[in-house]
Design a protein around this motif. Structure first.
Motif, PDB file in Angstrom:
ATOM      1  N   THR A  85       2.596   7.455  -6.348  1.00  0.00           N
ATOM      2  CA  THR A  85       2.974   6.860  -5.064  1.00  0.00           C
ATOM      3  C   THR A  85       2.013   5.712  -4.749  1.00  0.00           C
ATOM      4  N   TYR A  86       0.727   5.941  -4.950  1.00  0.00           N
ATOM      5  CA  TYR A  86      -0.268   4.894  -4.708  1.00  0.00           C
ATOM      6  C   TYR A  86      -0.048   3.702  -5.642  1.00  0.00           C
ATOM      7  N   ILE A  87       0.079   3.976  -6.924  1.00  0.00           N
ATOM      8  CA  ILE A  87       0.266   2.899  -7.909  1.00  0.00           C
ATOM      9  C   ILE A  87       1.574   2.164  -7.643  1.00  0.00           C
ATOM     10  N   GLY A  88       2.633   2.919  -7.356  1.00  0.00           N
ATOM     11  CA  GLY A  88       3.932   2.305  -7.072  1.00  0.00           C
ATOM     12  C   GLY A  88       3.866   1.369  -5.883  1.00  0.00           C
ATOM     13  N   ALA A  89       3.188   1.784  -4.838  1.00  0.00           N
ATOM     14  CA  ALA A  89       3.113   0.969  -3.621  1.00  0.00           C
ATOM     15  C   ALA A  89       2.146  -0.200  -3.762  1.00  0.00           C
ATOM     16  N   ASN A  90       0.985   0.041  -4.350  1.00  0.00           N
ATOM     17  CA  ASN A  90      -0.098  -0.933  -4.306  1.00  0.00           C
ATOM     18  C   ASN A  90      -0.260  -1.790  -5.550  1.00  0.00           C
ATOM     19  N   ILE A  91       0.264  -1.332  -6.665  1.00  0.00           N
ATOM     20  CA  ILE A  91       0.101  -2.102  -7.900  1.00  0.00           C
ATOM     21  C   ILE A  91       1.430  -2.682  -8.367  1.00  0.00           C
ATOM     22  N   THR A  92       2.489  -1.871  -8.366  1.00  0.00           N
ATOM     23  CA  THR A  92       3.789  -2.391  -8.802  1.00  0.00           C
ATOM     24  C   THR A  92       4.668  -2.816  -7.632  1.00  0.00           C
TER      25      THR A  92
END
Length: 182
Positions: A85-92
Motif C-alpha cells: 500500500t505504501y509503495i503503491g501510493a508513494n512510489i508507483t
C-alpha cells in the motif's frame, strides 16, 4: 515480536552483509523483512533474484503493486498489505481508491482487473483454473507473457506473505490490516 531475529546490516558478515547492502543501495532502505530473510542468504538471494527478474517483465510496477495487494489480502498478510500500500501510493503513484479495489481483485481499468481476476483465480485454485477463466483473461487482452508473469508474481508474493506471517516480522510500514482480521 519476530520469531526469527533481524540481521543488523552494520554487523552482518559474508553473503548476508552483501545482500543487505544490495537492498539498501537499490531501495534506499533496508526493510525489516529483508533483515529477517538474511538469516538465510539463499532465501534472500532467491527473493531478490525473482523480484528483480519480474521487475524487468511486461507487467508495469503500478500493476505489480496491485497484484501484491490482492495476494496479501487473500493470505491475510498485514506486513505485505502495509508495504505494498505504501509503495503503491508513494512510489508507483496508484491512487488510494485503486489500491483499495486491488485488495478485492478489482480495478477501474478493465485490463488491470482482468489481471487481478486471473491472479485471484490461479491463487484460489492453486493453478487449476477453468478454461473459461483463461479465456476471459485473453478476451480482455491479457497476453501469454502476462499470464506467465502473473504466476511468477503469485509465487513471489506467496513467498513473502508466508514468510512474514510465519516469522511475525515487525511491521516497519504504515499499518494496513487485512479485512478478515479487521
Amino acid at each position: 515480536m519476530s520469531k526469527l531475529p533481524q540481521i543488523d546490516p552494520a554487523t552482518a558478515t559474508g553473503a548476508a552483509a552483501e545482500l543487505l547492502a544490495q537492498v539498501q543501495k537499490t531501495l534506499g532502505v533496508t526493510p525489516n523483512m529483508t533483515k529477517v530473510m538474511a538469516n538465510s542468504p539463499a532465501l534472500l538471494n532467491g527473493y531478490l533474484a525473482l523480484s528483480g527478474a519480474l521487475g524487468g517483465g511486461v507487467i508495469p510496477a503500478p500493476v505489480r503493486e496491485r497484484l501484491a495487494l490482492a495476494t496479501a489480502e487473500a493470505n491475510g498478510c498485514e506486513y505485505c498489505l502495509s508495504a505494498h500500500t505504501y509503495i503503491g501510493a508513494n512510489i508507483t503513484h496508484v491512487d488510494a481508491d485503486e489500491l483499495d479495489r486491488a485488495r478485492d481483485g478489482k480495478s477501474t481499468n478493465p485490463h488491470i482487473e482482468a489481471l487481478l481476476t486471473l491472479s485471484n483465480a490461479i491463487l484460489g485454485t492453486r493453478g487449476a483454473i477453468d478454461d473459461a477463466d483463461l479465456d476471459a483473461a485473453r478476451h480482455a487482452g491479457v497476453t501469454d507473457s502476462e499470464i506467465g508473469e502473473v504466476v511468477g508474481h503469485i509465487a513471489l508474493n506467496v513467498l513473502t506473505n508466508y514468510f512474514n506471517t510465519l516469522s511475525q516480522v515487525a511491521n516497519d510500514w504504515p499499518v494496513v490490516t487485512p479485512r478478515l482480521a479487521a
